[in-house]
Design a protein around this motif. Structure first.
Motif, PDB file in Angstrom:
ATOM      1  N   GLY A  19     120.868  31.459  -3.229  1.00 34.40           N
ATOM      2  CA  GLY A  19     121.308  30.550  -2.198  1.00 34.40           C
ATOM      3  C   GLY A  19     122.516  29.696  -2.532  1.00 34.40           C
ATOM      4  O   GLY A  19     123.019  28.986  -1.666  1.00 34.40           O
ATOM      5  N   LEU A  20     123.015  29.757  -3.751  1.00 32.80           N
ATOM      6  CA  LEU A  20     124.148  28.917  -4.103  1.00 32.80           C
ATOM      7  C   LEU A  20     125.385  29.280  -3.273  1.00 32.80           C
ATOM      8  O   LEU A  20     126.122  28.397  -2.827  1.00 32.80           O
ATOM      9  N   ASP A  21     125.565  30.575  -3.058  1.00 37.95           N
ATOM     10  CA  ASP A  21     126.652  31.053  -2.188  1.00 37.95           C
ATOM     11  C   ASP A  21     126.618  30.396  -0.822  1.00 37.95           C
ATOM     12  O   ASP A  21     127.599  29.857  -0.334  1.00 37.95           O
ATOM     13  N   GLU A  22     125.407  30.506  -0.224  1.00 38.93           N
ATOM     14  CA  GLU A  22     125.212  29.997   1.121  1.00 38.93           C
ATOM     15  C   GLU A  22     125.395  28.465   1.137  1.00 38.93           C
ATOM     16  O   GLU A  22     126.029  27.914   2.028  1.00 38.93           O
ATOM     17  N   LEU A  23     124.851  27.823   0.116  1.00 39.09           N
ATOM     18  CA  LEU A  23     124.990  26.365   0.052  1.00 39.09           C
ATOM     19  C   LEU A  23     126.459  25.964  -0.031  1.00 39.09           C
ATOM     20  O   LEU A  23     126.891  25.020   0.620  1.00 39.09           O
ATOM     21  N   ALA A  28     131.363  23.581   2.188  1.00 44.64           N
ATOM     22  CA  ALA A  28     132.756  23.725   2.636  1.00 44.64           C
ATOM     23  C   ALA A  28     132.944  23.112   4.020  1.00 44.64           C
ATOM     24  O   ALA A  28     134.046  22.712   4.382  1.00 44.64           O
ATOM     25  N   ARG A  29     131.855  23.049   4.785  1.00 46.75           N
ATOM     26  CA  ARG A  29     131.943  22.453   6.122  1.00 46.75           C
ATOM     27  C   ARG A  29     131.578  20.966   6.102  1.00 46.75           C
ATOM     28  O   ARG A  29     131.325  20.373   7.145  1.00 46.75           O
ATOM     29  N   GLY A  30     131.534  20.402   4.884  1.00 47.15           N
ATOM     30  CA  GLY A  30     131.317  18.961   4.776  1.00 47.15           C
ATOM     31  C   GLY A  30     129.861  18.525   4.781  1.00 47.15           C
ATOM     32  O   GLY A  30     129.562  17.356   5.003  1.00 47.15           O
ATOM     33  N   ASP A  31     128.949  19.469   4.508  1.00 45.68           N
ATOM     34  CA  ASP A  31     127.512  19.178   4.552  1.00 45.68           C
ATOM     35  C   ASP A  31     127.060  18.511   3.241  1.00 45.68           C
ATOM     36  O   ASP A  31     126.917  19.163   2.215  1.00 45.68           O
ATOM     37  N   ARG A  32     126.830  17.209   3.308  1.00 41.78           N
ATOM     38  CA  ARG A  32     126.440  16.459   2.106  1.00 41.78           C
ATOM     39  C   ARG A  32     125.043  16.837   1.618  1.00 41.78           C
ATOM     40  O   ARG A  32     124.766  16.826   0.422  1.00 41.78           O
TER      41      ARG A  32
ATOM     42  N   ILE B  75     132.063  11.627  -3.516  1.00 39.87           N
ATOM     43  CA  ILE B  75     132.468  12.673  -2.565  1.00 39.87           C
ATOM     44  C   ILE B  75     132.674  12.109  -1.163  1.00 39.87           C
ATOM     45  O   ILE B  75     133.415  12.676  -0.378  1.00 39.87           O
ATOM     46  N   GLY B  76     132.030  10.974  -0.878  1.00 39.17           N
ATOM     47  CA  GLY B  76     132.232  10.345   0.419  1.00 39.17           C
ATOM     48  C   GLY B  76     133.687   9.929   0.631  1.00 39.17           C
ATOM     49  O   GLY B  76     134.117   9.703   1.753  1.00 39.17           O
ATOM     50  N   GLN B  77     134.429   9.846  -0.481  1.00 36.54           N
ATOM     51  CA  GLN B  77     135.820   9.400  -0.379  1.00 36.54           C
ATOM     52  C   GLN B  77     136.824  10.492  -0.715  1.00 36.54           C
ATOM     53  O   GLN B  77     138.007  10.225  -0.885  1.00 36.54           O
TER      54      GLN B  77
END
Lengths: 197, 263
Positions: A19-23, A28-32, B75-77
Motif C-alpha cells: 500500500g505504500l505506492d497507493e498511499l 501527492a494530492r495533499g492527503d495528510r 508539512i502544513g507549511q
C-alpha cells in the motif's frame, strides 16, 4: 521478456510494505491522513538508515525530518515504473544522510567513524519489530555469503556513507577493485534476498 | 575510464551508483548519461537500488514520538511539487513558429551526447524542411505543428529515455516517455521510397507486432518522426517496407530493430 512475466521465486518478500505506492499517490494530492500512514510505515527505516550514516541522534532526527518533508513535497514525482515506493523513500533518506556527512565532516572525523564501524556486525541496533528482526536475520545470512571484500565495500559505502574512493583508501585496495566488489557484492546480495527487479 | 562510450569500466560503477558512493559530480553525470541509453544498465541499477534499500530497512530504528509531531507541523507549511508533465503546447511553441521542437531537442540532447551525434542529421534535415514549409503552405505548417507538438511533448518529458541504432545504412532513435505513454521514432539514413511503398513502424512484444504508424516522406526525401502510443508489453520497435498505405502485419524483414528503453 519483462521481469513481471516470470513467476516469482518462492518466499520472495515484497519490495515494500503493502500500500505504500497507493498511499504516496494520495499524499501527492495533499492527503495528510495518508502521509501519517506513510510516516508509520517508513519513519523507522528512514531514521535507522540516517542514524547509521550520520551517527549523531539529534542530527539524524533533523535529516530524517528533511527526508520525510521531501517525501511529502515530491510525492507526485514518485514513478512506480522506476522502482518500489520504499526504495524511492530510502534513496531520498540515504542521499540526504550522505549529503549531511559529506558536507559536514572532515577526514579525521570520518576515520574515527570508520574505526567505530564493525562491518561483520552491521546492525548495532536491535530491531524493535518482528518484521525488522526477520529482515535483519535474512540480510545477516545473505551478507555472510559475500566475500570479506564484497561485504566491506558494500557496508562501508551504504552504512558508512563513504564514497568508493574513500572505501578504496580505507581498505587499501585499488579503485577498480572496490567498484567491482560493490557491484558484484550487491548482485550477490540481490540474488540471495530475492529482490524484485 | 573508457570515456563517453561506456565499456566495462562504466558498467562497474552500477554498484557504487546504487550505494550513492560516487562523490565526483562529473563521473556521476557521465554514468547517468550512460544509464539513459543503456536499458540493461538501468534495469541493473534498479535492482541494486532495491537491494541497497533493503540494507536500509534492516537498520530500522524507531525515532522519538516528538519527531512525528514536528514533521506533521512542517508539512502544513510546505507546498507540494506538481507532478512532472510536459510543457503546455503554448509554452513549447512560444519560440519562432518554424522551430517548435528544435531548441528543445537541442537542450535535451546536451545531456545525451551520443544521441545527438546519431540524430544530428535528422534534426538538421527537419529544421531545413520546417523552414521551407513555413513559406510553402499554411496547411502543411499546421499539420507539422500538430505533429511537432506531439514530438515536443515526448522529448520534453522528464522521463524521456532513448535507444539509438547508429546510422549506418539505416539507423534510428526511439525516445519513450512512460509518463506520456508515447514514443517518438526518428529515422536516419532511410532511402527515399517510390510512391508505391512506405516505411512502417512496428511495436513488437510477446503477442507479436502492432503497427505504430507510417513514416511520412516529403518531396525532399525528408522522413518525419513517427509518434505513437506505447503498446503494452512491447519490447522492441522495428521498421519494414510495406505497400503504400501500410499493412496489418509486417510483410517484409525489418530493416532495423531497436530495443525499447525500459526506464
Amino acid at each position: 521478456m519483462r521481469p513481471e512475466d516470470e513467476s516469482p521465486p518462492e518466499g520472495r518478500p515484497h519490495a515494500g510494505p503493502p500500500g505504500l505506492d497507493e498511499l504516496l499517490s494520495r499524499v501527492a494530492r495533499g492527503d495528510r491522513g495518508a502521509f501519517e500512514q506513510v510516516y508509520a510505515l517508513v519513519s523507522a527505516p528512514v531514521y535507522g538508515v540516517v542514524l547509521r550514516v550520520v551517527r549523531d541522534r539529534a542530527q539524524s532526527e533533523e535529516v530524517t525530518q528533511e527526508a520525510l518533508v521531501e517525501v511529502w513535497r515530491a510525492a507526485a514525482r514518485y514513478d512506480r515504473e522506476r522502482g518500489s515506493a520504499m526504495a524511492w523513500v530510502m534513496t531520498i533518506a540515504h542521499r540526504r544522510a550522505i549529503d549531511r556527512v559529506r558536507s559536514a565532516q572532515a577526514g579525521a572525523d570520518r576515520e574515527s567513524r570508520a574505526a567505530r564501524m564493525d562491518v561483520h556486525r552491521p546492525f548495532d541496533e536491535v530491531a524493535e519489530s518482528v518484521a525488522a528482526r526477520l529482515e535483519q536475520e535474512r540480510l545477516r545470512r545473505c551478507l555472510t555469503g559475500l566475500t570479506d571484500l564484497q561485504r566491506e565495500s558494500v557496508t562501508f559505502a551504504y552504512y558508512g556513507g563513504y564514497s568508493y574512493r574513500e572505501v578504496a583508501e580505507l581498505l587499501k585496495v585499488p579503485l577498480a577493485t572496490v567498484k567491482t566488489r560493490m557491484r558484484d557484492g550487491l548482485i550477490r546480495l540481490r540474488d540471495c534476498l530475492g529482490v524484485e527487479r | 575510464m573508457t570515456g563517453q562510450g561506456g565499456g566495462p569500466d562504466v558498467h562497474a560503477l552500477a554498484g557504487a551508483y546504487a550505494l550513492h558512493a560516487i562523490d565526483d559530480d562529473g563521473e556521476l553525470r557521465r554514468f547517468e548519461r550512460h544509464l539513459a541509453r543503456c536499458a540493461e544498465c538501468s534495469q541493473e541499477v534498479r535492482g541494486l537500488a532495491e537491494t541497497a534499500a533493503r540494507l536500509g530497512q534492516a537498520a530500522a530504528v524507531e525515532p522519538s514520538p516528538a519527531l512525528r509531531d514536528r514533521i506533521m507541523a512542517e508539512i502544513g507549511q510546505v507546498r507540494q511539487l506538481p507532478p512532472l508533465v510536459a510543457p503546455s503546447p503554448r509554452s513549447a511553441l512560444s519560440g519562432s513558429p518554424a522551430r517548435p521542437w528544435r531548441g528543445l531537442l537541442a537542450g535535451w540532447l546536451r545531456w545525451r551526447p551520443r544521441l545527438a551525434a546519431a540524430i544530428a542529421a535528422t534534426a538538421v534535415a527537419a529544421a531545413v524542411v520546417l523552414g521551407v514549409v513555413t513559406v510553402r503552405t499554411q496547411t502543411g505548417l499546421d499539420q507539422l505543428r500538430a505533429a511537432d507538438r506531439e514530438v515536443t511533448a515526448v522529448l520534453a518529458a522528464p522521463d524521456a529515455r532513448s535507444t539509438t541504432v547508429p546510422a549506418g545504412a539505416a539507423g534510428g532513435t526511439v525516445v519513450v516517455s512512460r509518463s506520456q505513454g508515447k514514443m517518438v521514432f526518428l529515422a536516419s539514413g532511410l532511402a527515399a521510397l517510390p510512391d508505391s511503398s512506405t516505411y512502417q513502424l512496428w511495436q513488437i512484444g510477446p503477442r507479436g507486432a502492432r503497427s505504430a504508424g507510417l513514416f511520412r516522406q516529403d518531396g525532399t526525401g525528408y522522413i518525419s518522426p513517427v509518434v505513437a502510443a506505447t503498446a503494452d508489453g512491447a519490447t522492441k520497435v522495428g521498421v519494414t517496407v510495406e505497400p503504400a498505405g501500410g499493412s496489418e502485419q509486417p510483410t517484409t524483414q525489418p530493416l532495423l530493430l531497436l530495443n525499447l528503453p525500459t526506464a
